[in-house]
Write a protein that holds these residues in place. Structure first.
Motif, mmCIF file in Angstrom:
data_model
loop_
_atom_site.group_PDB
_atom_site.id
_atom_site.type_symbol
_atom_site.label_atom_id
_atom_site.label_comp_id
_atom_site.label_asym_id
_atom_site.label_seq_id
_atom_site.Cartn_x
_atom_site.Cartn_y
_atom_site.Cartn_z
ATOM 1 N N SER A 18 0.820 -1.216 0.000
ATOM 2 C CA SER A 18 0.000 0.000 0.000
ATOM 3 C C SER A 18 0.856 1.269 0.000
ATOM 4 N N SER A 19 2.080 1.163 0.509
ATOM 5 C CA SER A 19 2.993 2.305 0.518
ATOM 6 C C SER A 19 3.556 2.614 -0.863
ATOM 7 N N GLY A 20 3.352 1.687 -1.801
ATOM 8 C CA GLY A 20 3.900 1.844 -3.136
ATOM 9 C C GLY A 20 5.206 1.104 -3.344
ATOM 10 N N ARG A 21 5.831 0.670 -2.276
ATOM 11 C CA ARG A 21 7.073 -0.083 -2.387
ATOM 12 C C ARG A 21 6.795 -1.555 -2.680
ATOM 13 N N LYS A 22 7.769 -2.211 -3.279
ATOM 14 C CA LYS A 22 7.644 -3.635 -3.584
ATOM 15 C C LYS A 22 8.350 -4.467 -2.512
ATOM 16 N N ILE A 23 7.770 -5.619 -2.221
ATOM 17 C CA ILE A 23 8.446 -6.631 -1.424
ATOM 18 C C ILE A 23 8.453 -7.916 -2.242
ATOM 19 N N THR A 24 9.594 -8.583 -2.284
ATOM 20 C CA THR A 24 9.755 -9.735 -3.161
ATOM 21 C C THR A 24 10.255 -10.940 -2.377
ATOM 22 N N PRO A 25 9.363 -11.875 -2.009
ATOM 23 C CA PRO A 25 9.823 -13.141 -1.423
ATOM 24 C C PRO A 25 10.586 -13.935 -2.486
ATOM 25 N N TYR A 26 11.628 -14.615 -2.059
ATOM 26 C CA TYR A 26 12.407 -15.400 -3.020
ATOM 27 C C TYR A 26 12.950 -16.660 -2.354
ATOM 28 N N GLY A 27 13.355 -17.608 -3.180
ATOM 29 C CA GLY A 27 13.928 -18.840 -2.668
ATOM 30 C C GLY A 27 14.767 -19.535 -3.718
ATOM 31 N N ARG A 28 15.564 -20.489 -3.263
ATOM 32 C CA ARG A 28 16.436 -21.207 -4.192
ATOM 33 C C ARG A 28 16.700 -22.620 -3.695
#
Length: 204
Positions: A136-146
């Motif tokens: 909602s703040s406009g920023r992105k959050i990106t969960p990731y894994g490997r």
């Protein structure tokens, strides 16, 4: 169904190679754009030590990038201090921007670590996944894994070298701080060593 698919592709999709026990994943699945590069700095907390890691990634060709990592580790309560370095190649095979369910890439890496009483050489292949979400703040959050399948060759002093097949799992998240800067936090689950990484990546 789409949410379940994303979970299955992102989180179980996270293993790391031999020195991945020291160097971690430290990047999302999306590759660096051709002609651009990123740098990053991380601190690492291992089961029996601490480390400082630097990384440089550069994009080239279509959907490809290559990265180099190096670091210093104070291990086993100061009894083992050493360094590690590694190179990995990543090729993106799925892309959220063209309506794929996740960003996904495949690749390979080679890592080398040297300590006072032993050295470790690792190589293998990995599958990485991530998915960006706009808050909602406009920023992105990106969960990731490997997920990495690797061959580890340990060469201790005064002992015969030992070669094993291992797998590792990394999972974390990248939080957008600005258009060119991201904060990262990452956990590593490995049959050799677990670890936690925290740092910042920035465009160059």
């Amino acid at each position: 169904m789409k949410i379940l698919l994303k979970i299955l592709l992102i989180f179980p999709v996270t293993f790391s190679i031999t020195l991945a026990q020291y160097s971690g994943q430290l990047s999302i699945a999306e590759t660096v754009l051709k002609g651009t590069s990123i740098g990053s700095g991380f601190v690492a907390v291992y089961e029996d030590g601490f480390g400082v890691i630097g990384q440089y990634r550069v994009g080239f060709g279509g959907y490809s990038d290559i990265g180099g990592k190096a670091g210093i580790v104070d291990y086993d309560k100061g009894d083992q201090t050493g360094f590690f370095m590694g190179v990995d190649y990543k090729y993106q095979i799925m892309e959220v921007r063209i309506q794929d369910p996740v960003d996904m890439s495949i690749g390979g890496l080679v890592d080398f670590a040297h300590f006072e009483h032993f050295s470790l050489l690792s190589f293998g292949g990995f599958l990485a996944g991530s998915h960006p979400y706009r808050m909602s703040s406009g920023r992105k959050i990106t969960p990731y894994g490997r997920l990495i399948l690797r061959i580890d060759r340990e060469d201790p002093d005064n002992f015969d070298p030992d070669t094993d097949f291992n797998i590792g799992l990394n999972f974390g998240g990248a939080l957008e701080l600005s258009s060119s800067t991201n904060a990262h936090a990452e956990f590593q689950l490995d049959n050799i060593q677990t670890a936690f990484f925290m740092g910042v990546s920035f465009g160059l």
